[in-house]
Scaffold this motif. Sequence first.
Motif, short mmCIF file in Angstrom:
data_model
loop_
_atom_site.label_atom_id
_atom_site.label_comp_id
_atom_site.label_asym_id
_atom_site.label_seq_id
_atom_site.Cartn_x
_atom_site.Cartn_y
_atom_site.Cartn_z
N GLY A 1 0.81 -1.22 0.00
CA GLY A 1 0.00 0.00 0.00
C GLY A 1 0.83 1.26 0.00
O GLY A 1 2.00 1.27 -0.40
N LEU A 2 0.24 2.34 0.46
CA LEU A 2 0.94 3.62 0.55
C LEU A 2 1.80 3.65 1.80
O LEU A 2 1.36 3.28 2.88
CB LEU A 2 -0.05 4.78 0.59
N VAL A 3 3.03 4.11 1.65
CA VAL A 3 3.97 4.21 2.76
C VAL A 3 4.33 5.69 2.93
O VAL A 3 4.72 6.35 1.98
CB VAL A 3 5.24 3.38 2.48
N CYS A 4 4.16 6.20 4.14
CA CYS A 4 4.45 7.60 4.40
C CYS A 4 5.97 7.82 4.29
O CYS A 4 6.75 7.23 5.03
CB CYS A 4 3.94 8.01 5.78
N VAL A 5 6.36 8.68 3.36
CA VAL A 5 7.78 9.01 3.13
C VAL A 5 8.15 10.27 3.90
O VAL A 5 9.24 10.41 4.42
CB VAL A 5 8.04 9.19 1.62
N LYS A 6 7.22 11.23 3.94
CA LYS A 6 7.42 12.47 4.69
C LYS A 6 6.11 12.79 5.37
O LYS A 6 5.09 12.99 4.73
CB LYS A 6 7.84 13.61 3.76
N ALA A 7 6.13 12.79 6.69
CA ALA A 7 4.92 13.02 7.48
C ALA A 7 4.35 14.40 7.20
O ALA A 7 5.04 15.29 6.70
CB ALA A 7 5.23 12.87 8.96
N GLU A 8 3.09 14.56 7.56
CA GLU A 8 2.43 15.85 7.32
C GLU A 8 3.30 16.98 7.83
O GLU A 8 3.76 16.98 8.97
CB GLU A 8 1.07 15.89 8.00
N THR A 9 3.52 17.92 6.96
CA THR A 9 4.37 19.06 7.27
C THR A 9 3.56 20.33 7.07
O THR A 9 3.04 20.57 5.99
CB THR A 9 5.61 19.08 6.33
N ALA A 10 3.43 21.12 8.12
CA ALA A 10 2.67 22.36 8.04
C ALA A 10 3.59 23.50 7.61
O ALA A 10 4.78 23.51 7.93
CB ALA A 10 2.04 22.67 9.39
N PHE A 11 3.03 24.44 6.87
CA PHE A 11 3.77 25.64 6.48
C PHE A 11 2.83 26.84 6.64
O PHE A 11 1.61 26.71 6.55
CB PHE A 11 4.32 25.53 5.06
N THR B 1 -0.42 29.01 3.05
CA THR B 1 -0.46 28.38 4.37
C THR B 1 -1.19 27.06 4.21
O THR B 1 -2.21 26.99 3.51
CB THR B 1 -1.20 29.28 5.37
N GLY B 2 -0.67 26.00 4.83
CA GLY B 2 -1.33 24.70 4.73
C GLY B 2 -0.44 23.58 5.21
O GLY B 2 0.38 23.76 6.10
N SER B 3 -0.61 22.41 4.58
CA SER B 3 0.21 21.25 4.93
C SER B 3 0.29 20.30 3.74
O SER B 3 -0.51 20.38 2.82
CB SER B 3 -0.40 20.51 6.13
N TYR B 4 1.30 19.41 3.79
CA TYR B 4 1.45 18.39 2.74
C TYR B 4 2.01 17.12 3.36
O TYR B 4 2.68 17.15 4.40
CB TYR B 4 2.32 18.88 1.58
N THR B 5 1.73 15.99 2.70
CA THR B 5 2.25 14.69 3.10
C THR B 5 2.69 13.96 1.84
O THR B 5 2.00 14.03 0.81
CB THR B 5 1.17 13.86 3.84
N VAL B 6 3.82 13.26 1.91
CA VAL B 6 4.35 12.51 0.77
C VAL B 6 4.27 11.02 1.07
O VAL B 6 4.69 10.57 2.14
CB VAL B 6 5.82 12.90 0.48
N TYR B 7 3.72 10.25 0.12
CA TYR B 7 3.61 8.81 0.23
C TYR B 7 4.29 8.14 -0.96
O TYR B 7 4.26 8.67 -2.08
CB TYR B 7 2.14 8.37 0.22
N GLY B 8 4.87 6.98 -0.73
CA GLY B 8 5.38 6.14 -1.81
C GLY B 8 4.47 4.95 -1.98
O GLY B 8 3.94 4.41 -0.98
N TYR B 9 4.27 4.52 -3.21
CA TYR B 9 3.48 3.31 -3.47
C TYR B 9 4.41 2.12 -3.32
O TYR B 9 5.43 2.03 -4.02
CB TYR B 9 2.90 3.33 -4.88
N SER B 10 4.07 1.22 -2.43
CA SER B 10 4.90 0.05 -2.17
C SER B 10 5.05 -0.80 -3.42
O SER B 10 4.12 -0.92 -4.23
CB SER B 10 4.26 -0.80 -1.06
N LYS B 11 6.22 -1.42 -3.57
CA LYS B 11 6.47 -2.32 -4.69
C LYS B 11 6.21 -3.77 -4.32
O LYS B 11 6.39 -4.67 -5.12
CB LYS B 11 7.93 -2.20 -5.15
N THR B 12 5.80 -4.01 -3.07
CA THR B 12 5.56 -5.39 -2.62
C THR B 12 4.08 -5.62 -2.31
O THR B 12 3.33 -4.67 -2.09
CB THR B 12 6.36 -5.69 -1.34
N VAL B 13 3.70 -6.87 -2.28
CA VAL B 13 2.31 -7.24 -1.99
C VAL B 13 2.22 -7.80 -0.59
O VAL B 13 3.06 -8.50 -0.11
CB VAL B 13 1.81 -8.30 -3.00
#
Length: 166
Positions: free
Chosen positions: A3-13, A154-166
């Motif tokens: 599934g989706l793996v959090c690469v960079k947690a929610e970051t507020a700016f 002003t807001g926030s962002y989160t980065v996810y990677g799509y896993s290559k495994t099942v």
Amino acid sequence: TPGLVCVKAETAFSAAASITADSIFTSSYTNYRINIRFQGTTGSDLLMVFRAATVDTSSNYNFQRFVSASTSNTGVALTSQSYAIISDNAQGVTNLVTLEISGPQLAEPTLFQSLNARNSSAYTSPQVQLYFGNQSASTQFDGIKFTGSSGTFTGSYTVYGYSKTV
């Protein structure tokens, strides 16, 4: 982990002219999702450039934009740009951007698509914006930068990677 793996947690700016996230694209993932929620101080576009070793890549962006507002639909195609537009912003309203990126770490063109929901200033007229494009260089990117065409965000962002495994 599947599934989706959090690469960079929610970051507020807050009141930021630009936001940079370096060292987020690695060979661990081929595809990424970035969720961005923001409000701008002016009516401007949210722009994106990819980065390699902390340096902005300011050429070779090609994209199509489709906008549906009320009963009106418009589109535009841009080539050889120094950035990619991923959201049209209305002053002071909340925007939600779901940015999908494919292959930023591959030595081939990087593809992206941005789905953007925003409203009129009265929040009574939802608008749909779709952006599809590429960065046509065969550069292996490891970061990304977001900036506005004017004003601050002003807001926030989160980065996810799509896993290559099942």
